[in-house]
Enzyme design. Structure first.
Site, short mmCIF file in Angstrom:
data_model
loop_
_atom_site.label_atom_id
_atom_site.label_comp_id
_atom_site.label_asym_id
_atom_site.label_seq_id
_atom_site.Cartn_x
_atom_site.Cartn_y
_atom_site.Cartn_z
N LYS A 238 0.87 -1.21 0.11
CA LYS A 238 -0.01 0.20 -0.01
C LYS A 238 0.82 1.39 0.03
CE LYS A 238 -4.13 -1.75 2.59
NZ LYS A 238 -5.05 -1.56 1.57
N ARG A 312 -10.82 -11.22 2.25
CA ARG A 312 -11.86 -12.06 1.57
C ARG A 312 -11.26 -13.54 1.82
NH1 ARG A 312 -11.99 -8.90 -4.06
NH2 ARG A 312 -11.33 -7.19 -2.54
N1 BES Z 1 -8.32 -3.60 4.42
C1 BES Z 1 -8.49 -3.35 3.06
C2 BES Z 1 -9.91 -2.40 2.57
C3 BES Z 1 -9.88 -1.05 3.41
C4 BES Z 1 -9.09 0.07 2.93
C5 BES Z 1 -11.01 -0.73 4.27
C6 BES Z 1 -9.47 1.33 3.42
C7 BES Z 1 -11.27 0.29 4.72
C8 BES Z 1 -10.50 1.52 4.45
C9 BES Z 1 -8.40 -4.37 2.03
O1 BES Z 1 -7.68 -5.45 2.41
C10 BES Z 1 -7.83 -3.79 0.84
O2 BES Z 1 -6.81 -3.38 0.96
N2 BES Z 1 -8.55 -3.91 -0.11
C11 BES Z 1 -8.33 -3.42 -1.54
C12 BES Z 1 -8.86 -4.38 -2.51
C13 BES Z 1 -8.15 -4.30 -3.80
C14 BES Z 1 -6.58 -4.48 -4.04
C15 BES Z 1 -9.13 -4.93 -4.81
C16 BES Z 1 -8.96 -1.96 -1.67
O3 BES Z 1 -9.87 -1.77 -1.30
O4 BES Z 1 -8.28 -1.10 -2.23
ZN ZN Z 2 -5.67 -5.20 2.08
#
Ligand code: BES
Ligand code: ZN
Ligand code: ZN
Length: 460
Positions: A238, A312
């Site tokens: 990230k 997921r």
């Molecule tokens: N933990 C995050 C989702 C999240 C981000 C929740 C910010 C609340 C606030 C999750 O694991 C994630 O990183 N999801 C990605 C998915 C993508 C790679 C398909 C996202 O939402 O960007």
């Molecule tokens: Zn994630």
């Protein structure tokens, strides 16, 4: 919580609620001492303001709050830290149901997380815990919310999978529930390949935490929660701003434990089974990679497209196991997607359910408990986005559009067709402070579910 006291204290101070219309009417007819004092304070009379009214010798005697016609759980939730420390009680002219709401809000507004501060905040003011209210459920809602907040607010170096395990064990022993866990390589032996793959890169071993409670004769309620103790994104790392709040990525697990606390504290007539996959999504030479194919517990093979769509994956193994138990209801909570926040912002929780009956039940409980949640569709038309060339599924869709829906569709592949399943995708964090809802970890979609369960398992 030290924000309540048992009634019968001589020195406690009365809190009265007056609508603006009532106040205007009062000041137009005969001015009593209280109204005269409030007017002489020279502050505008507006909804949300409160006035500290002294007695004849100047000692605080009464608090008057100007309120809306409709009282809310949040009406006096800002008072515990804005009133002088001391004991207060609500006017008994306030209807019982409203007093329950107000007392709940007071409890939620008394929360602060000051564990790591040398200079602790001041004590909150205390409110009389009226004996005629439903103390059990009011206190359980407050306690459960505080459990969720505390777990999320804890910094990630103190809330790794082993810490989440300890918290789950402590909760279990408080209510004589059984606790078991599967740790590290045992996850491979016991067939939880996804939980192991995502968590193996961390020096803090991945775990599946299980808590079981209640009479086996009662309907089975299964609860899962995403316990990603820190989400760096994995090899698909990230950005700094995207990573900043990722300690809250175990927020789903915190909700599962908060809900379990409510159920056990109120002795809800259900058989409860909680499953929490607890991992750190870390980066290391043995981290799982984009392109890997992992065969899940259920036999569905998953091609990893993005290691940041890890929630997921860990939930999939937990959910397919829970479905094998044929629950009456399965609920999962997860901070699953940024897309859910793009859709509804950070302050409205998203939920998914195929059943209108369950959804409508949740909506009416949400309204009654003033818990902001909204349903999104599990739109089958987007399922093609999860197709892989070499496996049964990919873990994330190629387009970000509808990302909360495609994540729900992914989870659904691991849920039995006949299962009454509710999936929550929540922020679990207040980015700003509001009365009763301080900045930091927050329960979202918890009060709705607690109240819904009370109705579904027919105690109310
Ligand atoms: N933990 C995050 C989702 C999240 C981000 C929740 C910010 C609340 C606030 C999750 O694991 C994630 O990183 N999801 C990605 C998915 C993508 C790679 C398909 C996202 O939402 O960007
Ligand atoms: Zn994630
Ligand atoms: Zn995550």
């Amino acid at each position: 919580m030290d924000c309540f006291y048992e009634a019968g204290n001589e020195d406690s101070i009365l809190i009265t609620l007056v609508t603006k219309a009532e106040f205007d009417e009062l000041t137009n007819s005969s001015l009593d001492n209280v109204a005269t004092w409030i007017l002489s304070s020279n502050r505008s009379i507006q909804v949300g303001n409160h006035y500290l009214v002294p007695d004849a010798v100047g000692k605080l005697n009464q608090v008057v709050v100007i309120v809306d016609d409709n009282l809310s759980i949040w009406t006096i939730a800002g008072l515990p830290f804005s009133l002088p420390t001391g004991n207060y009680f609500l006017a008994d002219t306030i209807p019982l149901e409203d007093r329950e709401k107000l007392i709940t809000g007071w409890g939620l507004g008394s929360y602060q997380f000051s564990k790591y501060k040398k200079k602790k905040g001041k004590d909150s003011a205390r409110l009389s815990l009226d004996s005629d209210i439903d103390q059990t459920s009011v206190l359980a809602i407050i306690d459960s919310t505080c459990i969720v907040r505390d777990l999320i607010n804890e910094p990630p170096n103190e809330m790794m999978p082993q810490h989440l395990s300890k918290a789950t064990q402590e909760l279990a022993s408080k209510f004589d529930a059984s606790f078991t866990e599967i740790v590290g390589d045992e996850l491979i032996e016991d067939n939880y390949p996804l939980i192991h793959a995502i968590g193996r890169a961390s020096e803090h071993q991945p775990r599946l935490l299980k808590l079981e409670w209640g009479d086996p004769k009662h309907p089975l309620l299964c609860v899962a929660g995403k316990g990603v103790c820190f989400d760096s994104g994995g090899l698909d790392i990230k950005s700094a701003s995207g990573m900043r709040w990722m300690k809250k990525d175990m927020g789903g697990a915190a909700h599962a434990l908060g809900l379990a606390n409510y159920i056990m504290q109120t002795n809800l007539p259900v058989r409860l089974q909680v499953a929490i996959p607890a991992v750190e999504n870390a980066i290391s030479n043995n981290a799982y990679r984009p392109g890997d194919v992992i065969v899940s517990r259920s036999g569905i093979s998953v091609e990893i497209d993005n290691t940041d769509a890890e929630g997921r994956l860990v939930l999939a193994d937990a959910i397919s196991e829970l479905c094998d138990l044929k629950p009456d209801l399965l609920i999962d909570y997860a901070t699953l997607t940024g897309a859910a926040r793009v859709a509804l912002g950070t302050e409205v929780g998203v939920f998914f359910s195929e059943l209108d009956k369950t959804s409508h039940g949740l909506y009416s409980s949400a309204k009654a408990s003033e818990d902001d949640i909204w349903r999104l569709p599990i739109h089958q038309g987007y399922k093609h986005q999860l197709k892989s060339n070499i496996a049964d599924l990919v873990n994330c869709a190629s387009s970000g559009y509808g990302g909360a829906i495609t994540a729900a569709l992914f989870l659904q592949a691991f849920v039995s067709d006949d299962c009454d399943w509710v999936h929550f995708d929540v922020m679990a964090y207040n980015m700003r402070s509001r009365p009763g809802r301080p900045k930091g970890g927050e329960a979202m979609g918890l009060r709705s579910v607690c109240q819904y369960l009370e109705t579904r398992y027919s105690r109310k």
